[in-house]
Design a protein around this motif. Structure first.
Motif, PDB file in Angstrom:
ATOM      1  N   VAL A 190     -13.444  -6.391   1.859  1.00 19.92           N
ATOM      2  CA  VAL A 190     -12.241  -5.562   2.017  1.00 19.92           C
ATOM      3  C   VAL A 190     -12.660  -4.095   2.087  1.00 19.92           C
ATOM      4  O   VAL A 190     -13.457  -3.633   1.272  1.00 19.92           O
ATOM      5  CB  VAL A 190     -11.260  -5.753   0.839  1.00 19.92           C
ATOM      6  CG1 VAL A 190     -10.017  -4.903   1.027  1.00 19.92           C
ATOM      7  CG2 VAL A 190     -10.900  -7.217   0.667  1.00 19.92           C
ATOM      8  N   TRP A 191     -12.109  -3.383   3.060  1.00 15.02           N
ATOM      9  CA  TRP A 191     -12.304  -1.939   3.189  1.00 15.02           C
ATOM     10  C   TRP A 191     -10.940  -1.284   3.080  1.00 15.02           C
ATOM     11  O   TRP A 191      -9.993  -1.690   3.754  1.00 15.02           O
ATOM     12  CB  TRP A 191     -12.931  -1.592   4.536  1.00 15.02           C
ATOM     13  CG  TRP A 191     -14.304  -2.160   4.705  1.00 15.02           C
ATOM     14  CD1 TRP A 191     -15.480  -1.564   4.377  1.00 15.02           C
ATOM     15  CD2 TRP A 191     -14.647  -3.438   5.253  1.00 15.02           C
ATOM     16  NE1 TRP A 191     -16.529  -2.381   4.680  1.00 15.02           N
ATOM     17  CE2 TRP A 191     -16.044  -3.548   5.221  1.00 15.02           C
ATOM     18  CE3 TRP A 191     -13.902  -4.514   5.755  1.00 15.02           C
ATOM     19  CZ2 TRP A 191     -16.724  -4.663   5.667  1.00 15.02           C
ATOM     20  CZ3 TRP A 191     -14.587  -5.626   6.211  1.00 15.02           C
ATOM     21  CH2 TRP A 191     -15.970  -5.696   6.158  1.00 15.02           C
ATOM     22  N   CYS A 192     -10.834  -0.267   2.219  1.00 13.27           N
ATOM     23  CA  CYS A 192      -9.564   0.417   1.978  1.00 13.27           C
ATOM     24  C   CYS A 192      -9.771   1.927   2.028  1.00 13.27           C
ATOM     25  O   CYS A 192     -10.827   2.424   1.666  1.00 13.27           O
ATOM     26  CB  CYS A 192      -9.016   0.082   0.598  1.00 13.27           C
ATOM     27  SG  CYS A 192      -8.706  -1.654   0.314  1.00 13.27           S
ATOM     28  N   ASP A 193      -8.725   2.648   2.446  1.00 15.85           N
ATOM     29  CA  ASP A 193      -8.777   4.099   2.408  1.00 15.85           C
ATOM     30  C   ASP A 193      -7.361   4.646   2.359  1.00 15.85           C
ATOM     31  O   ASP A 193      -6.414   4.008   2.817  1.00 15.85           O
ATOM     32  CB  ASP A 193      -9.510   4.661   3.622  1.00 15.85           C
ATOM     33  CG  ASP A 193      -9.935   6.104   3.429  1.00 15.85           C
ATOM     34  OD1 ASP A 193      -9.952   6.582   2.267  1.00 15.85           O
ATOM     35  OD2 ASP A 193     -10.246   6.774   4.422  1.00 15.85           O
ATOM     36  N   GLY A 194      -7.243   5.832   1.794  1.00 19.68           N
ATOM     37  CA  GLY A 194      -5.972   6.528   1.738  1.00 19.68           C
ATOM     38  C   GLY A 194      -6.224   8.017   1.762  1.00 19.68           C
ATOM     39  O   GLY A 194      -7.279   8.491   1.342  1.00 19.68           O
ATOM     40  N   ALA A 195      -5.261   8.767   2.276  1.00 24.09           N
ATOM     41  CA  ALA A 195      -5.417  10.220   2.360  1.00 24.09           C
ATOM     42  C   ALA A 195      -4.053  10.885   2.358  1.00 24.09           C
ATOM     43  O   ALA A 195      -3.030  10.250   2.649  1.00 24.09           O
ATOM     44  CB  ALA A 195      -6.175  10.596   3.618  1.00 24.09           C
ATOM     45  N   CYS A 196      -4.057  12.174   2.049  1.00 22.88           N
ATOM     46  CA  CYS A 196      -2.830  12.962   2.022  1.00 22.88           C
ATOM     47  C   CYS A 196      -3.185  14.412   2.353  1.00 22.88           C
ATOM     48  O   CYS A 196      -4.190  14.943   1.879  1.00 22.88           O
ATOM     49  CB  CYS A 196      -2.204  12.876   0.641  1.00 22.88           C
ATOM     50  SG  CYS A 196      -0.761  13.921   0.414  1.00 22.88           S
ATOM     51  N   HIS A 197      -2.340  15.042   3.179  1.00 15.23           N
ATOM     52  CA  HIS A 197      -2.566  16.459   3.495  1.00 15.23           C
ATOM     53  C   HIS A 197      -1.228  17.160   3.678  1.00 15.23           C
ATOM     54  O   HIS A 197      -0.412  16.677   4.453  1.00 15.23           O
ATOM     55  CB  HIS A 197      -3.399  16.602   4.763  1.00 15.23           C
ATOM     56  CG  HIS A 197      -3.758  18.026   5.045  1.00 15.23           C
ATOM     57  ND1 HIS A 197      -4.729  18.684   4.338  1.00 15.23           N
ATOM     58  CD2 HIS A 197      -3.254  18.898   5.929  1.00 15.23           C
ATOM     59  CE1 HIS A 197      -4.813  19.914   4.794  1.00 15.23           C
ATOM     60  NE2 HIS A 197      -3.924  20.063   5.761  1.00 15.23           N
ATOM     61  N   PRO A 198      -0.975  18.271   3.033  1.00 21.42           N
ATOM     62  CA  PRO A 198      -1.769  18.823   1.933  1.00 21.42           C
ATOM     63  C   PRO A 198      -1.571  17.981   0.682  1.00 21.42           C
ATOM     64  O   PRO A 198      -0.593  17.256   0.558  1.00 21.42           O
ATOM     65  CB  PRO A 198      -1.194  20.221   1.759  1.00 21.42           C
ATOM     66  CG  PRO A 198       0.219  20.121   2.225  1.00 21.42           C
ATOM     67  CD  PRO A 198       0.204  19.094   3.328  1.00 21.42           C
ATOM     68  N   ASN A 199      -2.504  18.107  -0.216  1.00 20.96           N
ATOM     69  CA  ASN A 199      -2.434  17.335  -1.458  1.00 20.96           C
ATOM     70  C   ASN A 199      -2.155  18.292  -2.606  1.00 20.96           C
ATOM     71  O   ASN A 199      -2.883  19.257  -2.783  1.00 20.96           O
ATOM     72  CB  ASN A 199      -3.762  16.609  -1.693  1.00 20.96           C
ATOM     73  CG  ASN A 199      -3.702  15.640  -2.842  1.00 20.96           C
ATOM     74  OD1 ASN A 199      -2.691  15.021  -3.090  1.00 20.96           O
ATOM     75  ND2 ASN A 199      -4.800  15.515  -3.544  1.00 20.96           N
ATOM     76  N   PRO A 200      -1.163  18.104  -3.415  1.00 17.81           N
ATOM     77  CA  PRO A 200      -0.131  17.057  -3.402  1.00 17.81           C
ATOM     78  C   PRO A 200       1.049  17.439  -2.516  1.00 17.81           C
ATOM     79  O   PRO A 200       1.095  18.509  -1.944  1.00 17.81           O
ATOM     80  CB  PRO A 200       0.292  16.994  -4.866  1.00 17.81           C
ATOM     81  CG  PRO A 200       0.133  18.387  -5.368  1.00 17.81           C
ATOM     82  CD  PRO A 200      -1.050  18.955  -4.607  1.00 17.81           C
ATOM     83  N   ASN A 201       1.993  16.548  -2.474  1.00 16.50           N
ATOM     84  CA  ASN A 201       3.275  16.722  -1.779  1.00 16.50           C
ATOM     85  C   ASN A 201       3.161  16.900  -0.278  1.00 16.50           C
ATOM     86  O   ASN A 201       3.901  17.652   0.333  1.00 16.50           O
ATOM     87  CB  ASN A 201       4.071  17.882  -2.386  1.00 16.50           C
ATOM     88  CG  ASN A 201       4.409  17.630  -3.829  1.00 16.50           C
ATOM     89  OD1 ASN A 201       4.695  16.491  -4.196  1.00 16.50           O
ATOM     90  ND2 ASN A 201       4.347  18.654  -4.646  1.00 16.50           N
ATOM     91  N   GLY A 202       2.234  16.175   0.322  1.00 21.53           N
ATOM     92  CA  GLY A 202       2.108  16.200   1.768  1.00 21.53           C
ATOM     93  C   GLY A 202       2.392  14.831   2.356  1.00 21.53           C
ATOM     94  O   GLY A 202       2.826  13.912   1.661  1.00 21.53           O
ATOM     95  N   ASN A 203       2.156  14.707   3.645  1.00 25.13           N
ATOM     96  CA  ASN A 203       2.280  13.415   4.304  1.00 25.13           C
ATOM     97  C   ASN A 203       0.991  12.638   4.072  1.00 25.13           C
ATOM     98  O   ASN A 203      -0.105  13.191   4.189  1.00 25.13           O
ATOM     99  CB  ASN A 203       2.514  13.592   5.802  1.00 25.13           C
ATOM    100  CG  ASN A 203       3.846  14.239   6.075  1.00 25.13           C
ATOM    101  OD1 ASN A 203       4.814  13.990   5.369  1.00 25.13           O
ATOM    102  ND2 ASN A 203       3.907  15.077   7.090  1.00 25.13           N
ATOM    103  N   GLY A 204       1.120  11.373   3.727  1.00 24.91           N
ATOM    104  CA  GLY A 204      -0.059  10.571   3.420  1.00 24.91           C
ATOM    105  C   GLY A 204      -0.055   9.246   4.140  1.00 24.91           C
ATOM    106  O   GLY A 204       0.964   8.806   4.670  1.00 24.91           O
TER     107      GLY A 204
END
Length: 82
Positions: free
Chosen positions: A28-42
């Motif tokens: 299993v390969w997983c990833d997550g991101a958010c920009h800007p961090n915090p309170n951005g679109n992720g």
């Protein structure tokens, strides 16, 4: 007071090798991101592949989120498929 029972410690190979006893190997390969961090679109995504060459991909997104939340969401969504 009652007797305390000592539990036998499992060897790491015994506990980690549970899926192979079911004759299943899953990567299993997983990833997550958010920009800007915090309170951005992720966004989050995962991919898994089995020994039988079954492959599954999925992804999603959220507004007003954090990077850590998206990283964990990727793992949770992948685990729902097992």
């Amino acid at each position: 007071m009652g007797k305390r029972h000592r539990h036998k410690k499992q060897k790491p190979s015994e506990s980690v090798d549970y899926l192979s006893t079911l004759n299943h190997h899953i990567h299993v390969w997983c990833d997550g991101a958010c920009h800007p961090n915090p309170n951005g679109n992720g966004g989050w995504a995962f991919c898994y592949k089995t020994v039988a060459k079954t492959t599954k991909f999925s992804s999603g997104n959220e507004r007003l989120t954090t990077n850590n939340r998206m990283e964990v969401m990727a793992v949770l969504m992948a685990m729902q498929h097992f």
